[in-house]
Scaffold this motif. Structure first.
Motif, PDB file in Angstrom:
ATOM      1  N   LEU A   1       0.840  -1.196   0.000  1.00  0.00           N
ATOM      2  CA  LEU A   1       0.000   0.000   0.000  1.00  0.00           C
ATOM      3  C   LEU A   1       0.874   1.245   0.000  1.00  0.00           C
ATOM      4  O   LEU A   1       0.576   2.221  -0.698  1.00  0.00           O
ATOM      5  N   SER A   2       1.947   1.233   0.765  1.00  0.00           N
ATOM      6  CA  SER A   2       2.867   2.367   0.807  1.00  0.00           C
ATOM      7  C   SER A   2       3.418   2.681  -0.582  1.00  0.00           C
ATOM      8  O   SER A   2       3.485   3.845  -0.992  1.00  0.00           O
ATOM      9  N   ILE A   3       3.800   1.646  -1.307  1.00  0.00           N
ATOM     10  CA  ILE A   3       4.311   1.839  -2.670  1.00  0.00           C
ATOM     11  C   ILE A   3       3.224   2.427  -3.557  1.00  0.00           C
ATOM     12  O   ILE A   3       3.456   3.367  -4.329  1.00  0.00           O
ATOM     13  N   ALA A   4       2.009   1.897  -3.438  1.00  0.00           N
ATOM     14  CA  ALA A   4       0.890   2.388  -4.259  1.00  0.00           C
ATOM     15  C   ALA A   4       0.629   3.864  -4.001  1.00  0.00           C
ATOM     16  O   ALA A   4       0.380   4.648  -4.928  1.00  0.00           O
ATOM     17  N   ILE A   5       0.680   4.263  -2.731  1.00  0.00           N
ATOM     18  CA  ILE A   5       0.437   5.665  -2.366  1.00  0.00           C
ATOM     19  C   ILE A   5       1.474   6.579  -3.000  1.00  0.00           C
ATOM     20  O   ILE A   5       1.146   7.609  -3.593  1.00  0.00           O
TER      21      ILE A   5
ATOM     22  N   ASP B   1      -7.809   6.201  -1.265  1.00  0.00           N
ATOM     23  CA  ASP B   1      -8.522   6.529  -0.031  1.00  0.00           C
ATOM     24  C   ASP B   1      -9.303   5.323   0.499  1.00  0.00           C
ATOM     25  O   ASP B   1      -9.357   5.083   1.710  1.00  0.00           O
ATOM     26  N   TRP B   2      -9.887   4.556  -0.404  1.00  0.00           N
ATOM     27  CA  TRP B   2     -10.599   3.331  -0.007  1.00  0.00           C
ATOM     28  C   TRP B   2      -9.642   2.349   0.659  1.00  0.00           C
ATOM     29  O   TRP B   2      -9.917   1.822   1.741  1.00  0.00           O
ATOM     30  N   ALA B   3      -8.511   2.115   0.013  1.00  0.00           N
ATOM     31  CA  ALA B   3      -7.540   1.160   0.539  1.00  0.00           C
ATOM     32  C   ALA B   3      -6.936   1.657   1.850  1.00  0.00           C
ATOM     33  O   ALA B   3      -6.716   0.876   2.788  1.00  0.00           O
ATOM     34  N   LEU B   4      -6.683   2.951   1.919  1.00  0.00           N
ATOM     35  CA  LEU B   4      -6.086   3.533   3.116  1.00  0.00           C
ATOM     36  C   LEU B   4      -7.030   3.398   4.311  1.00  0.00           C
ATOM     37  O   LEU B   4      -6.608   3.009   5.410  1.00  0.00           O
ATOM     38  N   LYS B   5      -8.293   3.682   4.097  1.00  0.00           N
ATOM     39  CA  LYS B   5      -9.267   3.540   5.190  1.00  0.00           C
ATOM     40  C   LYS B   5      -9.399   2.084   5.624  1.00  0.00           C
ATOM     41  O   LYS B   5      -9.507   1.783   6.817  1.00  0.00           O
ATOM     42  N   ARG B   6      -9.388   1.175   4.682  1.00  0.00           N
ATOM     43  CA  ARG B   6      -9.454  -0.248   5.027  1.00  0.00           C
ATOM     44  C   ARG B   6      -8.221  -0.678   5.822  1.00  0.00           C
ATOM     45  O   ARG B   6      -8.322  -1.445   6.778  1.00  0.00           O
ATOM     46  N   HIS B   7      -7.069  -0.168   5.440  1.00  0.00           N
ATOM     47  CA  HIS B   7      -5.845  -0.557   6.143  1.00  0.00           C
ATOM     48  C   HIS B   7      -5.836   0.001   7.563  1.00  0.00           C
ATOM     49  O   HIS B   7      -5.466  -0.708   8.515  1.00  0.00           O
ATOM     50  N   ILE B   8      -6.227   1.243   7.733  1.00  0.00           N
ATOM     51  CA  ILE B   8      -6.269   1.837   9.067  1.00  0.00           C
ATOM     52  C   ILE B   8      -7.234   1.067   9.961  1.00  0.00           C
ATOM     53  O   ILE B   8      -7.008   0.906  11.164  1.00  0.00           O
ATOM     54  N   ALA B   9      -8.310   0.546   9.355  1.00  0.00           N
ATOM     55  CA  ALA B   9      -9.285  -0.249  10.107  1.00  0.00           C
ATOM     56  C   ALA B   9      -8.835  -1.686  10.307  1.00  0.00           C
ATOM     57  O   ALA B   9      -9.531  -2.478  10.958  1.00  0.00           O
ATOM     58  N   GLY B  10      -7.672  -2.039   9.745  1.00  0.00           N
ATOM     59  CA  GLY B  10      -7.155  -3.394   9.878  1.00  0.00           C
ATOM     60  C   GLY B  10      -7.842  -4.410   8.991  1.00  0.00           C
ATOM     61  O   GLY B  10      -7.836  -5.608   9.279  1.00  0.00           O
TER      62      GLY B  10
ATOM     63  N   THR C   1      -4.096  -9.026   1.847  1.00  0.00           N
ATOM     64  CA  THR C   1      -2.886  -9.120   1.034  1.00  0.00           C
ATOM     65  C   THR C   1      -3.216  -9.002  -0.447  1.00  0.00           C
ATOM     66  O   THR C   1      -2.505  -8.323  -1.196  1.00  0.00           O
ATOM     67  N   ALA C   2      -4.299  -9.643  -0.877  1.00  0.00           N
ATOM     68  CA  ALA C   2      -4.692  -9.572  -2.283  1.00  0.00           C
ATOM     69  C   ALA C   2      -5.081  -8.149  -2.668  1.00  0.00           C
ATOM     70  O   ALA C   2      -4.736  -7.668  -3.762  1.00  0.00           O
ATOM     71  N   GLU C   3      -5.803  -7.460  -1.788  1.00  0.00           N
ATOM     72  CA  GLU C   3      -6.213  -6.082  -2.082  1.00  0.00           C
ATOM     73  C   GLU C   3      -5.005  -5.153  -2.145  1.00  0.00           C
ATOM     74  O   GLU C   3      -4.921  -4.285  -3.027  1.00  0.00           O
ATOM     75  N   ALA C   4      -4.066  -5.329  -1.228  1.00  0.00           N
ATOM     76  CA  ALA C   4      -2.859  -4.510  -1.239  1.00  0.00           C
ATOM     77  C   ALA C   4      -2.016  -4.793  -2.479  1.00  0.00           C
ATOM     78  O   ALA C   4      -1.433  -3.876  -3.073  1.00  0.00           O
ATOM     79  N   SER C   5      -1.967  -6.059  -2.873  1.00  0.00           N
ATOM     80  CA  SER C   5      -1.228  -6.422  -4.084  1.00  0.00           C
ATOM     81  C   SER C   5      -1.878  -5.824  -5.321  1.00  0.00           C
ATOM     82  O   SER C   5      -1.200  -5.365  -6.240  1.00  0.00           O
TER      83      SER C   5
ATOM     84  N   GLU D   1       0.013 -12.976  -9.591  1.00  0.00           N
ATOM     85  CA  GLU D   1      -0.007 -14.327  -9.019  1.00  0.00           C
ATOM     86  C   GLU D   1      -0.680 -14.325  -7.652  1.00  0.00           C
ATOM     87  O   GLU D   1      -1.520 -15.190  -7.346  1.00  0.00           O
ATOM     88  N   VAL D   2      -0.336 -13.332  -6.816  1.00  0.00           N
ATOM     89  CA  VAL D   2      -0.943 -13.239  -5.480  1.00  0.00           C
ATOM     90  C   VAL D   2      -2.437 -12.995  -5.582  1.00  0.00           C
ATOM     91  O   VAL D   2      -3.236 -13.628  -4.880  1.00  0.00           O
ATOM     92  N   ILE D   3      -2.837 -12.092  -6.461  1.00  0.00           N
ATOM     93  CA  ILE D   3      -4.265 -11.789  -6.626  1.00  0.00           C
ATOM     94  C   ILE D   3      -5.019 -13.016  -7.098  1.00  0.00           C
ATOM     95  O   ILE D   3      -6.122 -13.327  -6.612  1.00  0.00           O
ATOM     96  N   SER D   4      -4.404 -13.766  -8.021  1.00  0.00           N
ATOM     97  CA  SER D   4      -5.089 -14.941  -8.588  1.00  0.00           C
ATOM     98  C   SER D   4      -5.381 -15.989  -7.541  1.00  0.00           C
ATOM     99  O   SER D   4      -6.359 -16.728  -7.662  1.00  0.00           O
ATOM    100  N   ARG D   5      -4.554 -16.047  -6.502  1.00  0.00           N
ATOM    101  CA  ARG D   5      -4.775 -17.055  -5.453  1.00  0.00           C
ATOM    102  C   ARG D   5      -6.015 -16.765  -4.623  1.00  0.00           C
ATOM    103  O   ARG D   5      -6.505 -17.643  -3.924  1.00  0.00           O
TER     104      ARG D   5
END
Length: 380
Positions: free
Chosen positions: A247-251, A303-312, A316-320, A374-378
């Motif tokens: 997520l950090s890289i994506a930001i 913003d969607w991903a950031l809010k989800r991450h802060i909420a825990g 892994t698939a979403e971050a990938s 590959e990670v997302i496909s799993r």
């Protein structure tokens, strides 16, 4: 300046912190960007300035002497750093190594390293990649063999961010090579330890201000108390931190893409051609309009991903998926923005050249785009 008026992941406290970040960067980073690029490293004076402003490891809990802020504050720093066009290794410390020390460290380890990590007196690195292994961390060959109450570390690492600056390195090593991934552990090696040597500051295509190094471990003797986390669970510990790292890289990529777009808009509105400006050409306006639409979607997703991450809740698939999409977006935007600069875009005196160069590696480090798929496909 990044337009944050439509953002949904931040509150007023984040906005006030962003103002501080911009002021610190205006004074301690922007005037020195060219020198950082030329020297291939960001000096410790910049690290200290960020530390003084509370911009290093702001998520460290109050219990451990920190500010106890949420990851949104890290994201503000990552966005603003990328937007000014710097590849300094602050985000590695804030978003990656900080968590390893606070989550896995013993009380003694936390007391030794965390205070300095917050002030900028201790710079950290994590050594995963080896000359013979890239994304396949299970294939590492660096070893940490027990000898009495010590580990003897042997091996080499490469492409290590903060490698020249680092005061302590988290080394991914095999404590039990016969167990494969289950025999992997994390070992702390302090700078100056006998047998630990830094190689050259690597000559990269881009991200020149990030010191990226080879590291060598020749019979490096460290006490077993330098084990970070549990022995044999190093690979698990690495996997646990991947969502935040990606997520950090994506930001950073989203903010870098925005800066490239903004540079293209400014340049084309100023550049004269055929009795008008380059911006007035339909091709230019349509290209920029398409990029603007993609960036709008990108910010909403961040913003969607950031809010989800802060909420825990970020998986892994979403971050990938976030890393995959935003790194690829950055590549498209930077390439189109450079094209709109014409010949000027190929000149290093223009910021777009640096943004374009720096963007290329984001589809590789932190897991390649192919690995992300590959990670997302799993998860499907």
């Amino acid at each position: 300046m990044l337009d944050t008026t439509t953002r949904t992941a931040y509150n007023e406290d984040h906005a006030m912190f962003r103002d501080t970040v911009r002021k610190v960067f205006e004074q301690h980073m922007i005037p020195h960007l060219a020198r950082h690029e030329e020297e291939g490293i960001v000096g410790r004076e910049a690290w200290k300035a960020l530390g003084d402003a509370g911009m290093l490891c702001p998520t460290i809990s109050e219990e451990n002497g920190g500010l106890g802020l949420d990851f949104g504050y890290n994201a503000v720093i990552a966005e603003e750093l990328s937007y000014i066009g710097s590849s300094a290794g602050f985000t590695l410390q804030n978003d990656i190594t900080c968590n390893y020390f606070e989550r896995l460290g013993t009380e003694e380890q936390k007391a030794k390293y965390l205070p300095g990590m917050m002030t900028g007196d201790v710079i950290t690195a994590i050594a995963m990649t080896e000359p013979g292994t890239g994304s396949d961390l299970q294939g590492i060959t660096t070893t940490a063999k027990k000898d009495g109450d010590h580990y003897i570390v042997n091996g080499s690492k490469t492409y290590i961010t903060n490698g020249q600056n680092a005061d302590v390195v988290i080394v991914v090593a095999k404590t039990d090579p016969a167990q494969g991934a289950k025999g992997t552990s994390l070992i702390l090696v302090d700078a100056g330890t006998e047998g630990f040597e830094r190689g050259r500051n690597l000559d990269k295509i881009g991200q020149h201000s990030a010191d990226t190094s080879e590291l060598f471990f020749n019979d490096v003797r460290v006490p077993q108390s330098n084990l970070l986390g549990q022995e044999g669970r190093g690979f698990v510990h690495l996997m646990e931190e991947l969502p935040q790292e990606r997520l950090s890289i994506a930001i950073g990529c989203q903010a870098g893409a925005q800066r490239a777009f903004d540079e293209a808009v400014s340049f084309t509105k100023d550049r004269k051609a055929f009795g008008g400006t380059v911006f007035e050409f339909q091709n230019t306006k349509f290209t920029l309009a398409g990029l603007a639409a993609e960036l709008q979607v990108g910010w909403a997703h961040i913003d969607w991903a950031l809010k989800r991450h802060i909420a825990g809740e970020l998986t892994t698939a979403e971050a990938s998926a976030a890393k995959l999409w935003h790194t690829e977006l950055q590549g498209r935007v930077c390439d189109a923005a450079l094209q709109l600069h014409g010949g000027a875009g190929y000149m290093n005196e223009y910021l777009i050249a640096r943004l374009w160069r720096d963007a290329r590696v984001t589809r590789i480090f932190g897991g390649t785009s192919e690995i992300m798929k590959e990670v997302i496909s799993r998860s499907l």
